[in-house]
Design a protein around this motif. Structure first.
Motif, PDB file in Angstrom:
ATOM      1  N   ALA A 218       0.828  -1.203   0.000  1.00 35.73           N
ATOM      2  CA  ALA A 218       0.000   0.000   0.000  1.00 35.73           C
ATOM      3  C   ALA A 218       0.866   1.258   0.000  1.00 35.73           C
ATOM      4  CB  ALA A 218      -0.928  -0.001   1.210  1.00 35.73           C
ATOM      5  N   GLN A 219       1.993   1.207   0.697  1.00 38.28           N
ATOM      6  CA  GLN A 219       2.899   2.350   0.728  1.00 38.28           C
ATOM      7  C   GLN A 219       3.574   2.563  -0.618  1.00 38.28           C
ATOM      8  OE1 GLN A 219       5.643   1.628   3.925  1.00 38.28           O
ATOM      9  NE2 GLN A 219       4.055   1.419   5.475  1.00 38.28           N
ATOM     10  N   GLN A 220       3.951   1.471  -1.277  1.00 34.14           N
ATOM     11  CA  GLN A 220       4.707   1.562  -2.519  1.00 34.14           C
ATOM     12  C   GLN A 220       3.812   1.805  -3.733  1.00 34.14           C
ATOM     13  OE1 GLN A 220       6.776  -2.180  -2.384  1.00 34.14           O
ATOM     14  NE2 GLN A 220       8.487  -1.361  -1.215  1.00 34.14           N
ATOM     15  N   PHE A 221       2.645   1.160  -3.746  1.00 33.72           N
ATOM     16  CA  PHE A 221       1.770   1.236  -4.914  1.00 33.72           C
ATOM     17  C   PHE A 221       0.574   2.159  -4.726  1.00 33.72           C
ATOM     18  CE2 PHE A 221       3.913  -2.839  -5.485  1.00 33.72           C
ATOM     19  CZ  PHE A 221       4.248  -2.817  -6.830  1.00 33.72           C
ATOM     20  N   GLY A 222       0.440   2.765  -3.529  1.00 32.47           N
ATOM     21  CA  GLY A 222      -0.748   3.560  -3.211  1.00 32.47           C
ATOM     22  C   GLY A 222      -1.054   4.647  -4.221  1.00 32.47           C
ATOM     23  N   MET A 223      -0.065   5.484  -4.516  1.00 28.58           N
ATOM     24  CA  MET A 223      -0.294   6.593  -5.442  1.00 28.58           C
ATOM     25  C   MET A 223      -0.616   6.083  -6.845  1.00 28.58           C
ATOM     26  SD  MET A 223       2.093   9.913  -6.300  1.00 28.58           S
ATOM     27  CE  MET A 223       3.326   9.017  -7.245  1.00 28.58           C
ATOM     28  N   THR A 224       0.110   5.043  -7.280  1.00 33.30           N
ATOM     29  CA  THR A 224      -0.134   4.488  -8.607  1.00 33.30           C
ATOM     30  C   THR A 224      -1.540   3.915  -8.717  1.00 33.30           C
ATOM     31  OG1 THR A 224       2.210   3.931  -8.859  1.00 33.30           O
ATOM     32  CG2 THR A 224       0.658   2.782 -10.292  1.00 33.30           C
ATOM     33  N   ILE A 225      -1.984   3.184  -7.675  1.00 34.68           N
ATOM     34  CA  ILE A 225      -3.323   2.596  -7.665  1.00 34.68           C
ATOM     35  C   ILE A 225      -4.385   3.687  -7.723  1.00 34.68           C
ATOM     36  CG2 ILE A 225      -4.977   1.301  -6.254  1.00 34.68           C
ATOM     37  CD1 ILE A 225      -2.595  -0.333  -5.201  1.00 34.68           C
ATOM     38  N   ALA A 226      -4.217   4.730  -6.893  1.00 33.39           N
ATOM     39  CA  ALA A 226      -5.193   5.822  -6.852  1.00 33.39           C
ATOM     40  C   ALA A 226      -5.270   6.550  -8.194  1.00 33.39           C
ATOM     41  CB  ALA A 226      -4.833   6.807  -5.744  1.00 33.39           C
ATOM     42  N   MET A 227      -4.122   6.824  -8.803  1.00 37.94           N
ATOM     43  CA  MET A 227      -4.104   7.521 -10.093  1.00 37.94           C
ATOM     44  C   MET A 227      -4.749   6.674 -11.187  1.00 37.94           C
ATOM     45  SD  MET A 227      -0.339   9.322 -10.159  1.00 37.94           S
ATOM     46  CE  MET A 227      -0.623  10.010 -11.780  1.00 37.94           C
ATOM     47  N   PHE A 228      -4.439   5.382 -11.194  1.00 34.95           N
ATOM     48  CA  PHE A 228      -4.957   4.509 -12.249  1.00 34.95           C
ATOM     49  C   PHE A 228      -6.475   4.352 -12.142  1.00 34.95           C
ATOM     50  CE2 PHE A 228      -5.933   0.333 -14.100  1.00 34.95           C
ATOM     51  CZ  PHE A 228      -5.389   0.513 -15.369  1.00 34.95           C
ATOM     52  N   ILE A 229      -6.972   4.118 -10.912  1.00 33.21           N
ATOM     53  CA  ILE A 229      -8.414   3.963 -10.723  1.00 33.21           C
ATOM     54  C   ILE A 229      -9.136   5.270 -11.065  1.00 33.21           C
ATOM     55  CG2 ILE A 229     -10.250   3.555  -9.025  1.00 33.21           C
ATOM     56  CD1 ILE A 229      -8.403   1.599  -7.625  1.00 33.21           C
ATOM     57  N   GLY A 230      -8.576   6.390 -10.630  1.00 31.79           N
ATOM     58  CA  GLY A 230      -9.172   7.688 -10.960  1.00 31.79           C
ATOM     59  C   GLY A 230      -9.231   7.922 -12.459  1.00 31.79           C
ATOM     60  N   MET A 231      -8.159   7.550 -13.153  1.00 33.25           N
ATOM     61  CA  MET A 231      -8.098   7.731 -14.601  1.00 33.25           C
ATOM     62  C   MET A 231      -9.140   6.851 -15.307  1.00 33.25           C
ATOM     63  SD  MET A 231      -4.749   7.428 -17.079  1.00 33.25           S
ATOM     64  CE  MET A 231      -4.458   5.714 -16.645  1.00 33.25           C
ATOM     65  N   VAL A 232      -9.286   5.601 -14.835  1.00 33.05           N
ATOM     66  CA  VAL A 232     -10.262   4.689 -15.444  1.00 33.05           C
ATOM     67  C   VAL A 232     -11.676   5.198 -15.252  1.00 33.05           C
ATOM     68  CG1 VAL A 232     -11.261   2.377 -15.306  1.00 33.05           C
ATOM     69  CG2 VAL A 232      -8.776   2.652 -15.278  1.00 33.05           C
ATOM     70  N   VAL A 233     -11.989   5.657 -14.022  1.00 29.37           N
ATOM     71  CA  VAL A 233     -13.340   6.176 -13.740  1.00 29.37           C
ATOM     72  C   VAL A 233     -13.594   7.427 -14.566  1.00 29.37           C
ATOM     73  CG1 VAL A 233     -14.805   7.209 -11.969  1.00 29.37           C
ATOM     74  CG2 VAL A 233     -13.453   5.185 -11.439  1.00 29.37           C
ATOM     75  N   GLY A 234     -12.606   8.325 -14.648  1.00 32.81           N
ATOM     76  CA  GLY A 234     -12.767   9.534 -15.426  1.00 32.81           C
ATOM     77  C   GLY A 234     -13.032   9.252 -16.894  1.00 32.81           C
ATOM     78  N   ALA A 235     -12.470   8.142 -17.419  1.00 32.87           N
ATOM     79  CA  ALA A 235     -12.653   7.795 -18.831  1.00 32.87           C
ATOM     80  C   ALA A 235     -14.116   7.491 -19.152  1.00 32.87           C
ATOM     81  CB  ALA A 235     -11.779   6.598 -19.188  1.00 32.87           C
ATOM     82  N   PHE A 236     -14.874   7.020 -18.157  1.00 33.09           N
ATOM     83  CA  PHE A 236     -16.289   6.705 -18.383  1.00 33.09           C
ATOM     84  C   PHE A 236     -17.134   7.960 -18.615  1.00 33.09           C
ATOM     85  CE2 PHE A 236     -15.067   2.707 -16.250  1.00 33.09           C
ATOM     86  CZ  PHE A 236     -15.629   1.810 -17.130  1.00 33.09           C
ATOM     87  N   PHE A 237     -16.606   9.121 -18.201  1.00 34.95           N
ATOM     88  CA  PHE A 237     -17.374  10.357 -18.327  1.00 34.95           C
ATOM     89  C   PHE A 237     -16.938  11.211 -19.525  1.00 34.95           C
ATOM     90  CE2 PHE A 237     -17.904   9.046 -13.966  1.00 34.95           C
ATOM     91  CZ  PHE A 237     -19.218   9.399 -13.670  1.00 34.95           C
ATOM     92  N   LEU A 238     -16.016  10.671 -20.320  1.00 31.57           N
ATOM     93  CA  LEU A 238     -15.571  11.427 -21.488  1.00 31.57           C
ATOM     94  C   LEU A 238     -16.632  11.410 -22.589  1.00 31.57           C
ATOM     95  CD1 LEU A 238     -11.834  10.278 -21.726  1.00 31.57           C
ATOM     96  CD2 LEU A 238     -12.694  12.484 -20.986  1.00 31.57           C
TER      97      LEU A 238
END
Length: 238
Positions: A218-238
């Motif tokens: 969680a410490q190492q991948f936390g930011m990457t996971i948050a950015m990736f999930i946010g990007m995927v969700v944002g793609a649904f609203f394009l």
């Protein structure tokens, strides 16, 4: 069919011209890493800590790299592979590069990525993309060595004040960038949903890490996971 100006933009000459610039970036990264590895032990940092920092930095860079690669797709379709590769290796922000290229093409009486785009307009875009970011480089070159003296004057040399100033500056900078993504405030704003979901995921991971201090993933991948999930969700609203 490939647009006429893109034949020049993707030519071997452009690739040869852009390779030295990207090589310079890689060389700088190598020099910084080498000096950090040499200076760390002198500051009391152990080899194990150095290796852990290198590993964490590598993992943390995955998320931003995915964003850059996804942005590069739209940029290379407009200005070709070599220039897109070179510019994003230097700046890494399609949010700057694409509008700069578009405005340069418009000023030359053309439309980026269309049949009426000329080689002269492409050259204009290449110059504008390169020259308009020089302000950041000039300011850094002239004032970087003076920032420490300015910081000490503002904080009075207090380490607590320096820590608060550093943290506040980071939070303020990122907060400003995130706040822009919420405008215009509407349910159809993909950027808003990407930022909001990324925040929620990161908040959840922080709570998880507090309850599970040993969760290194969680410490190492936390930011990457948050950015990736946010990007995927944002793609649904394009």
């Amino acid at each position: 069919m490939e647009l006429e100006y893109l034949k020049t933009a993707n030519s071997i000459g452009m690739w040869i011209s852009c390779v030295p610039a990207v090589a310079l970036v890689l060389f700088q990264a190598f020099i910084f890493m080498k000096r950090a590895w040499k200076t760390g032990p002198k500051m009391g940092v152990t080899n194990e800590q150095m290796k852990e920092a290198a590993k964490s930095s590598f993992i943390a860079s995955i998320g931003p790299s995915i964003v850059i690669v996804s942005g590069m797709v739209s940029l290379l379709a407009s200005v070709g592979g070599p220039l897109a590769w070179m510019r994003l290796a230097f700046i890494g922000s399609v949010m700057y590069e694409l509008p700069a290229a578009d405005r340069a093409a418009t000023a030359a009486g053309c439309t980026l990525g269309t049949n009426n785009m000329t080689e002269a307009a492409f050259a204009n875009a290449a110059w504008i993309m390169t020259v308009c970011c020089l302000g950041w480089i000039i300011v850094s070159a002239l004032f970087t060595d003076k920032m420490e003296a300015f910081r000490d004057k503002v904080t009075g040399g207090s380490m607590d004040a320096i820590t608060a100033l550093t943290a506040g500056g980071g939070v303020g900078g990122f907060g400003y960038m995130v706040a822009q993504r919420f405008l215009p405030f509407s349910l159809g704003n993909a950027n808003m949903w990407a930022a909001l979901v990324g925040f929620i995921v990161m908040l959840g991971l922080n709570f998880y890490m507090k309850k599970n201090p040993g969760a290194k993933w969680a410490q190492q991948f936390g930011m990457t996971i948050a950015m990736f999930i946010g990007m995927v969700v944002g793609a649904f609203f394009l």
